[in-house]
Design a protein around this motif. Structure first.
Motif, PDB file in Angstrom:
ATOM      1  N   VAL A   1      -2.727   3.976   7.159  1.00  0.00           N
ATOM      2  CA  VAL A   1      -2.753   2.527   7.375  1.00  0.00           C
ATOM      3  C   VAL A   1      -2.417   2.215   8.827  1.00  0.00           C
ATOM      4  CG1 VAL A   1      -1.740   0.302   6.725  1.00  0.00           C
ATOM      5  CG2 VAL A   1      -2.039   2.093   4.984  1.00  0.00           C
ATOM      6  N   LEU A   2      -3.247   1.354   9.437  1.00  0.00           N
ATOM      7  CA  LEU A   2      -2.987   0.863  10.783  1.00  0.00           C
ATOM      8  C   LEU A   2      -2.919  -0.659  10.740  1.00  0.00           C
ATOM      9  CD1 LEU A   2      -2.785   1.294  13.907  1.00  0.00           C
ATOM     10  CD2 LEU A   2      -5.286   1.014  13.966  1.00  0.00           C
ATOM     11  N   VAL A   3      -1.830  -1.211  11.269  1.00  0.00           N
ATOM     12  CA  VAL A   3      -1.678  -2.661  11.390  1.00  0.00           C
ATOM     13  C   VAL A   3      -1.761  -3.008  12.871  1.00  0.00           C
ATOM     14  CG1 VAL A   3      -0.229  -4.668  10.913  1.00  0.00           C
ATOM     15  CG2 VAL A   3      -0.176  -2.693   9.363  1.00  0.00           C
TER      16      VAL A   3
ATOM     17  N   ARG B   1       9.936  -2.546   8.314  1.00  0.00           N
ATOM     18  CA  ARG B   1      10.784  -1.361   8.473  1.00  0.00           C
ATOM     19  C   ARG B   1      10.444  -0.295   7.438  1.00  0.00           C
ATOM     20  NH1 ARG B   1      16.934  -3.435   9.003  1.00  0.00           N
ATOM     21  NH2 ARG B   1      17.275  -1.162   9.003  1.00  0.00           N
ATOM     22  N   SER B   2      10.317  -0.721   6.198  1.00  0.00           N
ATOM     23  CA  SER B   2      10.050   0.232   5.122  1.00  0.00           C
ATOM     24  C   SER B   2       8.646   0.817   5.224  1.00  0.00           C
ATOM     25  CB  SER B   2      10.248  -0.452   3.760  1.00  0.00           C
ATOM     26  OG  SER B   2       9.998   0.435   2.707  1.00  0.00           O
ATOM     27  N   ALA B   3       7.662  -0.025   5.556  1.00  0.00           N
ATOM     28  CA  ALA B   3       6.291   0.481   5.689  1.00  0.00           C
ATOM     29  C   ALA B   3       6.191   1.491   6.823  1.00  0.00           C
ATOM     30  CB  ALA B   3       5.324  -0.673   5.918  1.00  0.00           C
ATOM     31  N   LYS B   4       6.863   1.203   7.944  1.00  0.00           N
ATOM     32  CA  LYS B   4       6.862   2.147   9.064  1.00  0.00           C
ATOM     33  C   LYS B   4       7.518   3.464   8.669  1.00  0.00           C
ATOM     34  CE  LYS B   4       7.018  -1.350  12.744  1.00  0.00           C
ATOM     35  NZ  LYS B   4       7.870  -1.964  13.804  1.00  0.00           N
TER      36      LYS B   4
ATOM     37  N   LEU C   1       0.833  -1.201   0.000  1.00  0.00           N
ATOM     38  CA  LEU C   1       0.000   0.000   0.000  1.00  0.00           C
ATOM     39  C   LEU C   1       0.871   1.256   0.000  1.00  0.00           C
ATOM     40  CD1 LEU C   1      -2.836  -0.985   2.506  1.00  0.00           C
ATOM     41  CD2 LEU C   1      -3.169  -0.297   0.117  1.00  0.00           C
ATOM     42  N   THR C   2       1.889   1.282   0.851  1.00  0.00           N
ATOM     43  CA  THR C   2       2.754   2.463   0.900  1.00  0.00           C
ATOM     44  C   THR C   2       3.602   2.596  -0.357  1.00  0.00           C
ATOM     45  OG1 THR C   2       4.607   1.312   1.994  1.00  0.00           O
ATOM     46  CG2 THR C   2       2.892   2.251   3.412  1.00  0.00           C
ATOM     47  N   ASP C   3       3.749   1.510  -1.121  1.00  0.00           N
ATOM     48  CA  ASP C   3       4.541   1.536  -2.345  1.00  0.00           C
ATOM     49  C   ASP C   3       3.700   1.821  -3.578  1.00  0.00           C
ATOM     50  OD1 ASP C   3       7.319   1.101  -3.303  1.00  0.00           O
ATOM     51  OD2 ASP C   3       6.411  -0.530  -4.476  1.00  0.00           O
TER      52      ASP C   3
ATOM     53  N   ALA D   1      -3.277  -4.571  -2.293  1.00  0.00           N
ATOM     54  CA  ALA D   1      -3.012  -3.126  -2.352  1.00  0.00           C
ATOM     55  C   ALA D   1      -3.608  -2.526  -3.623  1.00  0.00           C
ATOM     56  CB  ALA D   1      -1.509  -2.865  -2.280  1.00  0.00           C
ATOM     57  N   GLU D   2      -3.491  -3.237  -4.733  1.00  0.00           N
ATOM     58  CA  GLU D   2      -4.103  -2.771  -5.984  1.00  0.00           C
ATOM     59  C   GLU D   2      -5.616  -2.701  -5.858  1.00  0.00           C
ATOM     60  OE1 GLU D   2      -0.727  -4.738  -8.980  1.00  0.00           O
ATOM     61  OE2 GLU D   2      -2.702  -5.676  -8.749  1.00  0.00           O
ATOM     62  N   PHE D   3      -6.204  -3.743  -5.287  1.00  0.00           N
ATOM     63  CA  PHE D   3      -7.663  -3.781  -5.180  1.00  0.00           C
ATOM     64  C   PHE D   3      -8.170  -2.660  -4.280  1.00  0.00           C
ATOM     65  CE2 PHE D   3     -11.778  -5.254  -3.732  1.00  0.00           C
ATOM     66  CZ  PHE D   3     -12.332  -5.771  -4.895  1.00  0.00           C
ATOM     67  N   ILE D   4      -7.479  -2.424  -3.179  1.00  0.00           N
ATOM     68  CA  ILE D   4      -7.886  -1.347  -2.277  1.00  0.00           C
ATOM     69  C   ILE D   4      -7.762   0.013  -2.953  1.00  0.00           C
ATOM     70  CG2 ILE D   4      -7.194  -0.116  -0.163  1.00  0.00           C
ATOM     71  CD1 ILE D   4      -6.465  -2.900   1.007  1.00  0.00           C
ATOM     72  N   THR D   5      -6.697   0.198  -3.710  1.00  0.00           N
ATOM     73  CA  THR D   5      -6.425   1.500  -4.319  1.00  0.00           C
ATOM     74  C   THR D   5      -7.280   1.754  -5.555  1.00  0.00           C
ATOM     75  OG1 THR D   5      -4.135   1.353  -3.552  1.00  0.00           O
ATOM     76  CG2 THR D   5      -4.611   2.978  -5.281  1.00  0.00           C
ATOM     77  N   TYR D   6      -7.415   0.755  -6.412  1.00  0.00           N
ATOM     78  CA  TYR D   6      -8.039   0.956  -7.727  1.00  0.00           C
ATOM     79  C   TYR D   6      -9.388   0.250  -7.879  1.00  0.00           C
ATOM     80  CZ  TYR D   6      -3.208   2.239  -8.774  1.00  0.00           C
ATOM     81  OH  TYR D   6      -1.959   2.823  -8.751  1.00  0.00           O
ATOM     82  N   GLY D   7      -9.728  -0.597  -6.922  1.00  0.00           N
ATOM     83  CA  GLY D   7     -10.953  -1.359  -7.058  1.00  0.00           C
ATOM     84  C   GLY D   7     -10.848  -2.507  -8.036  1.00  0.00           C
TER      85      GLY D   7
END
Length: 403
Positions: free
Chosen positions: A39-41, A174-177, A29-31, A370-376
């Motif tokens: 985003v909360l995990v 690490r990268s997502a944070k 998602l962040t990428d 991530a694609e589905f969340i962003t673009y449907g």
């Protein structure tokens, strides 16, 4: 558990479960350039002591019976081998590779051999380097096997073997944070739906906070059904116990051992230096409690070791050096992933039921969700065959190559 509070009262995406699947989804998602949400995990145990991610054998293969699963693992191989590039060229990210000892599937019946042939056709059509081997060919290449009952084998020495899943997992987090995805140790204990019951409006944490959400991702591994219940839905996923033993051999093999899938279901692979890793489970394979990681010592002595020594006689003299039990998030419907939205609660997204394939499927699954969340919709691999709708319609997508 040390309960940590989120920094905000509302998030675009709340991911329930912060192990491999949750971390992958957060990172992708962040990428994704067009995603700019919050985003909360939420992870119930940041030590990951009992997570499937921690207990994994960390291997990947292309040898599946469905085209989509082959292509999912092909992306995983590319991602692992090019991790630094995917991470933006960060010099701190290590160069990873795959230890390609390959998987060797063995068939001892005509039906089993026909399954290998059918899967081989699927794999070759997808570009995998799978080879079928006769008993004689296997004997020449791997003379340590007892092949008296074997009719056919299947092996692939390209992008099949061990990879460092823990490093990928670490860098995803690490990268997502670093990109402001928030990871907290807490637990989702309830969800509130809207009046029509087709959306999750908020989640309630064990620490008491009620957090509004746009989308909820169920990345709860073997606990998937508990998370689904909070949204008023079900999912055919349950914890199944899987055992692993690491052993040294008095007479090590004179060449690398492929990850061998015996017709009995016992599997064994190379570690190195005369050390090997074996896995299996009992014939009786029930659902177990989420906290049940008790070893079954009689299983090794009475069932696993005899089968192992029968297939590889040099393993009659071995010494177990470590052992553990872990859980598969087992999809009882068709042994395949359940991904994407629920058919009624449309903002409740599944990422469940990988039945032992989760680690190697995590790059493609995180990217796809991530694609589905962003673009449907999916922009790379179309994961819609894994949607929950197939369960409603009673249309299983069977994956036969389950270990």
């Amino acid at each position: 558990m040390t309960l940590q509070s989120p920094n905000h009262a509302t998030y675009d995406v709340i991911i329930v479960g912060g192990a491999m699947m949750g971390a992958s989804t957060a990172w992708f998602l962040t990428d994704t350039p067009d995603f700019n949400g919050r985003v909360l995990v939420v992870e119930r145990d940041m030590t990951y002591q009992t997570a499937s991610t921690t207990h994994t054998n960390s291997c990947m293969r292309q040898q599946f019976s469905t085209d989509l699963n082959v292509r999912i693992s092909q992306f995983a191989a590319d991602f692992v081998k090019n991790l630094r590039s995917y991470m933006g060229g960060d010099d701190r990210v290590p160069d990873l590779s795959i230890h390609n000892f390959g998987y060797m599937y063995l068939a001892d019946t005509a039906a089993g051999a026909n399954d290998l042939r059918a899967s081989h056709a699927v794999q070759r059509a997808a570009g995998a380097a799978t080879q079928l081997m006769t008993r004689e060919e296997i004997s020449v290449a791997y003379p340590f096997y007892n092949l008296d009952d074997i009719l056919l084998g299947s092996i692939n020495l390209v992008d099949e073997g061990y990879w460092d899943g823990s490093t990928v997992f670490d860098w995803w987090r690490r990268s997502a944070k670093a990109r402001d995805a928030e990871f907290i140790e807490n637990e989702v204990v309830a969800m509130t739906l809207n009046k029509s019951g087709d959306r999750v409006q908020s989640v309630t944490l064990k620490s008491g906070q009620e957090i509004a959400c746009g989308q909820v991702v169920n990345a709860s591994g073997p606990r998937a059904i508990e998370t689904a219940k909070m949204a008023g839905v079900g999912v055919p996923v349950e914890p199944r116990k899987r055992f692993t033993w690491v052993f040294s051999a008095e007479k090590p093999l004179d060449r690398e051992l492929p990850l061998t899938i015996d017709p009995s279901g016992v599997h064994v692979r190379e570690i190195g230096g005369g050390t090997y890793q074996c896995g299996g489970h009992a014939d009786y394979d029930p659902t177990v409690a989420y906290d049940d990681f008790t070893m079954d010592h009689n299983l090794w002595q009475d069932h696993i070791w005899p089968l192992l020594a029968q297939r590889i006689p040099q393993f009659e003299a071995i010494k177990v050096t470590s052992e553990w039990a872990g859980h598969y998030a087992y999809n009882t419907f068709d042994h395949n992933a359940i991904v994407g939205p629920h058919s009624r609660v449309r903002n409740f997204l599944f990422l469940n039921g990988f039945s032992g394939h989760g680690l190697q499927q995590s790059p493609a699954m995180g990217r796809g969700l991530a694609e589905f969340i962003t673009y449907g919709r999916y922009k790379t691999l179309d994961l819609s065959p894994f949607h929950f709708d197939r369960i409603d319609l009673d249309q299983p997508l069977i994956e036969r190559a389950v270990i």
